[in-house]
Write a protein that holds these residues in place. Structure first.
Motif, short mmCIF file in Angstrom:
data_model
loop_
_atom_site.label_atom_id
_atom_site.label_comp_id
_atom_site.label_asym_id
_atom_site.label_seq_id
_atom_site.Cartn_x
_atom_site.Cartn_y
_atom_site.Cartn_z
N VAL A 8 0.84 -1.20 0.00
CA VAL A 8 0.00 0.00 0.00
C VAL A 8 0.87 1.25 0.00
O VAL A 8 0.60 2.23 -0.72
CB VAL A 8 -0.95 0.00 1.22
CG1 VAL A 8 -1.65 1.35 1.36
CG2 VAL A 8 -1.98 -1.11 1.09
N LEU A 9 1.94 1.25 0.79
CA LEU A 9 2.86 2.39 0.80
C LEU A 9 3.53 2.57 -0.56
O LEU A 9 3.74 3.70 -1.02
CB LEU A 9 3.93 2.20 1.89
CG LEU A 9 3.43 2.29 3.33
CD1 LEU A 9 4.57 1.95 4.31
CD2 LEU A 9 2.88 3.68 3.63
N ALA A 10 3.86 1.46 -1.22
CA ALA A 10 4.44 1.53 -2.55
C ALA A 10 3.45 2.13 -3.54
O ALA A 10 3.81 2.96 -4.39
CB ALA A 10 4.86 0.13 -3.02
N ALA A 11 2.18 1.75 -3.42
CA ALA A 11 1.15 2.28 -4.31
C ALA A 11 0.98 3.78 -4.12
O ALA A 11 0.84 4.53 -5.09
CB ALA A 11 -0.18 1.56 -4.05
N ILE A 77 -2.25 -5.66 -5.07
CA ILE A 77 -2.55 -4.60 -4.12
C ILE A 77 -2.19 -3.23 -4.69
O ILE A 77 -2.77 -2.20 -4.32
CB ILE A 77 -1.82 -4.86 -2.79
CG1 ILE A 77 -2.40 -6.12 -2.12
CG2 ILE A 77 -1.94 -3.66 -1.83
CD1 ILE A 77 -1.69 -6.53 -0.85
N LEU A 78 -1.27 -3.22 -5.64
CA LEU A 78 -0.83 -1.95 -6.22
C LEU A 78 -1.91 -1.26 -7.04
O LEU A 78 -1.73 -0.11 -7.44
CB LEU A 78 0.42 -2.17 -7.08
CG LEU A 78 1.68 -2.65 -6.33
CD1 LEU A 78 2.86 -2.74 -7.28
CD2 LEU A 78 2.02 -1.75 -5.16
N VAL A 79 -3.06 -1.94 -7.27
CA VAL A 79 -4.14 -1.25 -7.99
C VAL A 79 -4.71 -0.10 -7.18
O VAL A 79 -5.38 0.78 -7.72
CB VAL A 79 -5.28 -2.22 -8.40
CG1 VAL A 79 -4.78 -3.32 -9.29
CG2 VAL A 79 -6.01 -2.76 -7.19
N VAL A 80 -4.44 -0.07 -5.87
CA VAL A 80 -4.91 1.07 -5.07
C VAL A 80 -4.13 2.34 -5.41
O VAL A 80 -4.42 3.41 -4.88
CB VAL A 80 -4.82 0.78 -3.55
CG1 VAL A 80 -5.67 -0.40 -3.18
CG2 VAL A 80 -3.38 0.57 -3.10
N ALA A 110 -13.63 -3.22 -3.99
CA ALA A 110 -14.38 -4.49 -3.92
C ALA A 110 -13.80 -5.50 -4.91
O ALA A 110 -13.69 -6.70 -4.60
CB ALA A 110 -15.85 -4.23 -4.23
N GLY A 111 -13.42 -5.02 -6.10
CA GLY A 111 -12.81 -5.91 -7.09
C GLY A 111 -11.50 -6.47 -6.61
O GLY A 111 -11.21 -7.67 -6.77
N LEU A 112 -10.67 -5.61 -5.99
CA LEU A 112 -9.38 -6.06 -5.48
C LEU A 112 -9.57 -7.08 -4.37
O LEU A 112 -8.91 -8.13 -4.35
CB LEU A 112 -8.58 -4.86 -4.96
CG LEU A 112 -7.28 -5.20 -4.22
CD1 LEU A 112 -6.32 -5.95 -5.13
CD2 LEU A 112 -6.64 -3.93 -3.68
N ALA A 113 -10.47 -6.79 -3.42
CA ALA A 113 -10.71 -7.71 -2.31
C ALA A 113 -11.23 -9.05 -2.82
O ALA A 113 -10.80 -10.13 -2.36
CB ALA A 113 -11.70 -7.10 -1.33
N THR A 114 -12.13 -9.01 -3.79
CA THR A 114 -12.68 -10.24 -4.36
C THR A 114 -11.60 -11.05 -5.06
O THR A 114 -11.54 -12.29 -4.94
CB THR A 114 -13.82 -9.93 -5.34
OG1 THR A 114 -14.83 -9.18 -4.67
CG2 THR A 114 -14.42 -11.21 -5.91
N LEU A 228 -2.38 1.04 -17.17
CA LEU A 228 -1.17 0.80 -16.39
C LEU A 228 -1.50 0.05 -15.10
O LEU A 228 -0.83 -0.92 -14.73
CB LEU A 228 -0.52 2.14 -16.06
CG LEU A 228 0.68 2.12 -15.10
CD1 LEU A 228 1.87 1.46 -15.78
CD2 LEU A 228 1.03 3.54 -14.67
N THR A 229 -2.54 0.50 -14.41
CA THR A 229 -2.87 -0.04 -13.10
C THR A 229 -3.34 -1.49 -13.17
O THR A 229 -3.06 -2.29 -12.27
CB THR A 229 -3.96 0.81 -12.43
OG1 THR A 229 -3.52 2.18 -12.38
CG2 THR A 229 -4.23 0.36 -11.02
#
Length: 288
Positions: A8-11, A77-80, A110-114, A228-229
């Protein structure tokens, strides 16, 4: 949990880098596209240098995350990064974040969590051989060559999307080399200058950065950022499974995973069209 927090910090660092780099890249003359002159122009821009500093921070956080977890966990996780991008544009340029933007954030989250729950990624312990890396490199270079060929024959938003996909694939391959590097250096720190994945990682990272600058110059964040994401984590799952023996659930779970990717794409696209990321709004605000 440590790997997730570092990711998350990287994102967040990457998001800040994207905002600052695009702010500088969009002012570059069109005739410098695909030329080293683009970099010599940007290096004189304080915003771009700040973006590079943030990118280095993201690199360090990402390397630390990959030392605790696998590609299939860390990279999705980097999609955040996209929600962080929206927030940075809102705070740095004073653009109001509306309710529709937050709804898009909810869909993306929600997509990432799923995706993570359905895939259930687990870290692999396989050490890729040189043949594995040779095959992965040939496949990556071949796909990039096809994408770049397509990018040269189109203009505008289409070029920006293709270059965004190219940069995402490049950064994903860079992450795979980063994973190999941190694994080797953990056991032999003194070999940092003699370990080939380190040099491969630097080269792949520089090429990906060059592609990203051209993507930002070619179009708006609406075109670049979703491509990109999304392409980075999807490709990283493939590298994680193929190179490092990481596992994800398939079968029935694949349906949920595809639905999750669809939510991520939809949320990313809607978010990119929101006020903070609306075409050239951030650029106009920066110029006035």
């Amino acid at each position: 949990m440590i790997a997730a927090g570092l990711a998350v910090l990287a994102a967040a660092s990457n998001a800040l880098a994207s905002v600052l780099q695009r702010r500088a890249a969009r002012t570059a003359p069109p005739d410098r596209a695909f030329r080293l002159g683009l970099i010599t122009y940007l290096i004189r821009r304080p915003a771009w240098l700040g973006g590079i500093g943030a990118l280095i921070g993201g690199f360090l956080f990402q390397a630390a995350a990959l030392s605790f977890g696998g590609l299939s966990l860390v990279q999705p996780i980097l999609v955040v990064e996209l929600p962080f991008t929206m927030m940075f544009i809102g705070s740095l340029l004073g653009v109001k974040v509306d309710r529709r933007a937050w709804l898009a954030v909810g869909v993306l989250t929600a997509g990432l969590a799923t995706l993570l729950l359905a895939a259930g990624p687990s870290e692999g312990h396989r050490v890729p051989s040189r043949m594995d890396w040779a095959i992965a490199t040939l496949v990556t270079v071949g796909i990039l060559a096809g994408l770049l060929t397509a990018a040269l024959v189109v203009t505008g938003a289409a070029r920006a999307v293709i270059l965004g996909l190219s940069a995402g694939l490049g950064f994903s391959f860079t992450a795979a080399l980063m994973k190999q590097s941190v694994t080797e250096l953990a056991g032999r720190p003194s070999t940092v200058l003699t370990t080939w994945p380190v040099y491969g990682m630097v080269l792949a990272g520089l090429v990906s950065l060059f592609l990203l600058q051209n993507a930002f110059q070619s179009g708006t964040l609406v075109a670049v950022q979703p491509a990109l994401t999304v392409s980075d984590p999807v490709a990283s799952i493939g590298y994680g499974v193929g190179l490092f023996g990481e596992t994800i659930r398939l079968g029935f779970w694949s349906v949920l995973e595809l639905m999750a990717i669809g939510l991520i794409v939809y949320g990313s696209a809607r978010l990119a069209q929101s006020a903070p990321l609306r075409p050239d709004k951030d650029v106009m605000a920066a110029e006035h």
